[in-house]
Design a protein around this motif. Structure first.
Motif, PDB file in Angstrom:
ATOM      1  N   ASN A  39       0.742  -1.139   0.204  1.00 37.13           N
ATOM      2  CA  ASN A  39      -0.124  -0.004   0.063  1.00 37.13           C
ATOM      3  C   ASN A  39       0.982   1.347  -0.032  1.00 37.13           C
ATOM      4  N   HIS A  40       2.165   1.179  -0.322  1.00 34.10           N
ATOM      5  CA  HIS A  40       2.912   2.466  -0.061  1.00 34.10           C
ATOM      6  C   HIS A  40       2.722   3.295  -1.513  1.00 34.10           C
ATOM      7  N   THR A  41       2.439   4.505  -1.254  1.00 39.19           N
ATOM      8  CA  THR A  41       2.453   5.304  -2.393  1.00 39.19           C
ATOM      9  C   THR A  41       3.405   6.541  -2.138  1.00 39.19           C
ATOM     10  N   GLY A  42       3.333   7.424  -3.262  1.00 34.17           N
ATOM     11  CA  GLY A  42       4.147   8.615  -3.046  1.00 34.17           C
ATOM     12  C   GLY A  42       5.523   8.378  -3.356  1.00 34.17           C
ATOM     13  N   ARG A  43       6.287   9.401  -2.810  1.00 35.56           N
ATOM     14  CA  ARG A  43       7.752   9.310  -2.616  1.00 35.56           C
ATOM     15  C   ARG A  43       8.209   8.249  -1.694  1.00 35.56           C
ATOM     16  N   GLN A  44       9.050   7.199  -1.955  1.00 38.17           N
ATOM     17  CA  GLN A  44       9.383   6.109  -1.053  1.00 38.17           C
ATOM     18  C   GLN A  44      10.868   6.178  -1.207  1.00 38.17           C
ATOM     19  N   LYS A  45      11.768   5.700  -0.470  1.00 36.25           N
ATOM     20  CA  LYS A  45      13.095   5.204  -0.321  1.00 36.25           C
ATOM     21  C   LYS A  45      12.991   3.693  -0.034  1.00 36.25           C
ATOM     22  N   VAL A  46      13.494   2.959  -0.881  1.00 39.25           N
ATOM     23  CA  VAL A  46      13.672   1.446  -0.618  1.00 39.25           C
ATOM     24  C   VAL A  46      15.197   1.407  -0.321  1.00 39.25           C
ATOM     25  N   LEU A  47      15.498   0.645   0.667  1.00 39.64           N
ATOM     26  CA  LEU A  47      16.655   0.137   1.104  1.00 39.64           C
ATOM     27  C   LEU A  47      16.808  -1.578   0.628  1.00 39.64           C
ATOM     28  N   ALA A  48      17.789  -1.703  -0.239  1.00 43.40           N
ATOM     29  CA  ALA A  48      17.978  -2.983  -0.816  1.00 43.40           C
ATOM     30  C   ALA A  48      19.212  -3.550  -0.312  1.00 43.40           C
ATOM     31  N   VAL A  49      19.126  -4.906   0.274  1.00 44.33           N
ATOM     32  CA  VAL A  49      20.089  -5.463   1.120  1.00 44.33           C
ATOM     33  C   VAL A  49      20.534  -6.926   0.443  1.00 44.33           C
ATOM     34  N   TRP A  50      21.853  -6.930  -0.021  1.00 43.42           N
ATOM     35  CA  TRP A  50      22.193  -8.256  -0.313  1.00 43.42           C
ATOM     36  C   TRP A  50      23.014  -8.796   0.836  1.00 43.42           C
ATOM     37  N   ASN A  51      22.786  -9.974   1.305  1.00 42.00           N
ATOM     38  CA  ASN A  51      23.138 -10.667   2.573  1.00 42.00           C
ATOM     39  C   ASN A  51      24.227 -11.642   2.088  1.00 42.00           C
ATOM     40  N   ILE A  52      25.488 -11.385   2.466  1.00 43.92           N
ATOM     41  CA  ILE A  52      26.604 -12.597   1.864  1.00 43.92           C
ATOM     42  C   ILE A  52      26.353 -13.848   3.019  1.00 43.92           C
ATOM     43  N   ALA A  53      26.503 -14.981   2.114  1.00 46.38           N
ATOM     44  CA  ALA A  53      26.566 -16.342   3.002  1.00 46.38           C
ATOM     45  C   ALA A  53      27.795 -16.352   3.741  1.00 46.38           C
ATOM     46  N   ASP A  54      28.998 -16.198   3.235  1.00 45.53           N
ATOM     47  CA  ASP A  54      30.187 -16.583   4.164  1.00 45.53           C
ATOM     48  C   ASP A  54      30.960 -15.406   4.698  1.00 45.53           C
ATOM     49  N   THR A  55      30.376 -14.343   4.908  1.00 46.00           N
ATOM     50  CA  THR A  55      30.890 -13.386   5.779  1.00 46.00           C
ATOM     51  C   THR A  55      29.987 -12.734   6.680  1.00 46.00           C
ATOM     52  N   GLY A  56      30.124 -11.896   7.639  1.00 48.00           N
ATOM     53  CA  GLY A  56      29.271 -11.315   8.433  1.00 48.00           C
ATOM     54  C   GLY A  56      28.788  -9.840   7.849  1.00 48.00           C
ATOM     55  N   ASN A  57      28.883  -9.614   6.431  1.00 51.94           N
ATOM     56  CA  ASN A  57      28.628  -8.318   5.687  1.00 51.94           C
ATOM     57  C   ASN A  57      27.340  -8.420   4.721  1.00 51.94           C
ATOM     58  N   ALA A  58      26.895  -7.351   4.559  1.00 48.99           N
ATOM     59  CA  ALA A  58      26.085  -7.153   3.523  1.00 48.99           C
ATOM     60  C   ALA A  58      26.361  -6.037   2.556  1.00 48.99           C
ATOM     61  N   PHE A  59      25.721  -6.036   1.617  1.00 53.38           N
ATOM     62  CA  PHE A  59      25.714  -4.846   0.692  1.00 53.38           C
ATOM     63  C   PHE A  59      24.517  -4.073   0.433  1.00 53.38           C
ATOM     64  N   TYR A  60      24.522  -2.782   0.525  1.00 54.97           N
ATOM     65  CA  TYR A  60      23.479  -1.775   0.783  1.00 54.97           C
ATOM     66  C   TYR A  60      23.192  -1.049  -0.484  1.00 54.97           C
ATOM     67  N   ALA A  61      22.310  -0.690  -0.742  1.00 58.39           N
ATOM     68  CA  ALA A  61      21.784   0.393  -1.752  1.00 58.39           C
ATOM     69  C   ALA A  61      20.458   0.798  -1.714  1.00 58.39           C
ATOM     70  N   CYS A  62      20.189   2.364  -1.464  1.00 61.30           N
ATOM     71  CA  CYS A  62      18.975   2.917  -1.427  1.00 61.30           C
ATOM     72  C   CYS A  62      18.344   3.447  -2.922  1.00 61.30           C
ATOM     73  N   ILE A  63      17.075   3.251  -3.087  1.00 62.72           N
ATOM     74  CA  ILE A  63      16.649   3.512  -4.434  1.00 62.72           C
ATOM     75  C   ILE A  63      15.396   4.637  -4.207  1.00 62.72           C
ATOM     76  N   ASP A  64      15.308   5.568  -4.821  1.00 66.41           N
ATOM     77  CA  ASP A  64      14.199   6.421  -4.547  1.00 66.41           C
ATOM     78  C   ASP A  64      13.177   6.256  -5.593  1.00 66.41           C
TER      79      ASP A  64
END
Length: 172
Positions: free
Chosen positions: A143-168
């Motif tokens: 139900n989200h409408t209007g201007r939204q900021k989406v945070l996309a996260v890629w969680n890596i399997a073999d480390t404690g890290n992730a990659f991040y990207a925000c999309i407007d």
């Protein structure tokens, strides 16, 4: 004496060279993926849509510990990605959006997550496999409408890290 010193120097260089070859690239290659469609904030920087600093040259480098909810992945030199007033272009979309990840190095992956604010709107299990060169996900924004900021996260399997990207997005 000079000949002995030359021989020792050559031997030391020969012994050290394989270590430098193996350690060097690992230290340099530290990050490897981002959302390029719709253009994430780092993609907008790389495409000169928005004026940015270092992220312009390495949009794939927004890597940080898993569990963050920031556009910069906790990387201080990419802090401008968190600035909502920077003039990011919002892509007009419907309530369903296809996100495309571009990878420059493919890590084994636990999953991908998409957030609007603190709400997770989608998750995709990757089963610990390395992704192909690009991955797409179709995400229902509910139900989200209007201007939204989406945070996309890629969680890596073999480390404690992730990659991040925000999309407007402009959802309508």
């Amino acid at each position: 004496m000079s000949r002995k010193r030359t021989l020792l120097t050559a031997l030391a260089g020969t012994a050290l060279a394989p270590v430098l070859v193996l350690a060097g690239p690992a230290a340099i290659a530290s990050a490897h993926g981002y959302v390029d469609s719709p253009p994430s904030r780092q993609a907008q920087c790389a495409q000169n849509i928005v004026s940015c600093g270092d992220i312009k040259y390495e949009p794939q480098s927004v890597e940080g510990p898993k569990g963050l909810r920031t556009c910069d992945g906790g990387v201080g030199r990419f802090g401008e990605l968190n600035d909502d007033g920077k003039g990011w272009r919002a892509t007009s979309v419907g309530r369903t959006v296809t996100f495309s990840w571009k990878f420059t190095a493919r890590h084994r992956t636990t999953d991908y997550e998409y957030f609007i604010g603190d709400q997770r709107v989608a998750a995709f299990d990757a089963g610990g496999q390395a992704p192909p060169e690009t991955v797409t996900h179709q995400v229902d924004l509910g139900n989200h409408t209007g201007r939204q900021k989406v945070l996309a996260v890629w969680n890596i399997a073999d480390t404690g890290n992730a990659f991040y990207a925000c999309i407007d997005l402009q959802v309508g």
